[in-house]
Design a protein around this motif. Structure first.
Motif, PDB file in Angstrom:
ATOM      1  N   ILE A  60      14.771  62.266  28.150  1.00  0.00           N
ATOM      2  CA  ILE A  60      16.321  61.954  28.026  1.00  0.00           C
ATOM      3  C   ILE A  60      16.806  60.718  28.633  1.00  0.00           C
ATOM      4  O   ILE A  60      18.203  60.348  28.691  1.00  0.00           O
ATOM      5  N   ILE A  61      15.822  59.723  28.964  1.00  0.00           N
ATOM      6  CA  ILE A  61      16.181  58.465  29.761  1.00  0.00           C
ATOM      7  C   ILE A  61      16.078  57.389  28.802  1.00  0.00           C
ATOM      8  O   ILE A  61      15.009  57.239  28.303  1.00  0.00           O
ATOM      9  N   ASP A  62      17.148  56.669  28.520  1.00  0.00           N
ATOM     10  CA  ASP A  62      17.067  55.666  27.702  1.00  0.00           C
ATOM     11  C   ASP A  62      17.080  54.229  28.755  1.00  0.00           C
ATOM     12  O   ASP A  62      17.953  54.022  29.431  1.00  0.00           O
ATOM     13  N   LEU A  63      15.961  53.511  28.592  1.00  0.00           N
ATOM     14  CA  LEU A  63      15.727  52.292  29.559  1.00  0.00           C
ATOM     15  C   LEU A  63      16.401  51.066  28.621  1.00  0.00           C
ATOM     16  O   LEU A  63      16.148  50.084  29.279  1.00  0.00           O
ATOM     17  N   THR A  64      16.954  51.182  27.636  1.00  0.00           N
ATOM     18  CA  THR A  64      17.328  49.973  26.955  1.00  0.00           C
ATOM     19  C   THR A  64      18.445  49.122  27.656  1.00  0.00           C
ATOM     20  O   THR A  64      18.405  47.935  27.677  1.00  0.00           O
TER      21      THR A  64
END
Length: 87
Positions: A60-64
């Motif tokens: 669920i982690i968006d590193l963008t």
């Protein structure tokens, strides 16, 4: 020429600020769906959407946003280096 570089630097800082605010709004329920959240999402999407094609979401982690901020910081440092050589 230094004025143009200064304006570009200001634009990069504003984009960084917009991305940070948009990410912080994701912690508040419904904040990103507000009119301000949608505006900030469209503006930050100019930087983040092209990056999302290459950077997958991990769970669920968006590193963008993190990568986008790093790229904006690198561009800012590059502009500052160019400005220093012009003085």
């Amino acid at each position: 020429m230094l004025t143009i570089l200064g304006l570009l630097n200001l634009l990069l800082r504003a984009l960084e600020f917009i991305i940070v605010i948009w990410v912080l709004m994701s912690w508040l329920p419904g904040a990103q769906q507000s009119s301000l959240g949608q505006l900030l999402g469209r503006i930050s999407g100019l930087i983040l959407n092209p990056l999302r094609r290459f950077i997958p979401v991990i769970g669920i982690i968006d590193l963008t946003p993190l990568v986008g901020l790093i790229l904006l910081q690198a561009a800012e440092m590059g502009l500052q280096a160019i400005a220093r050589t012009m003085i």
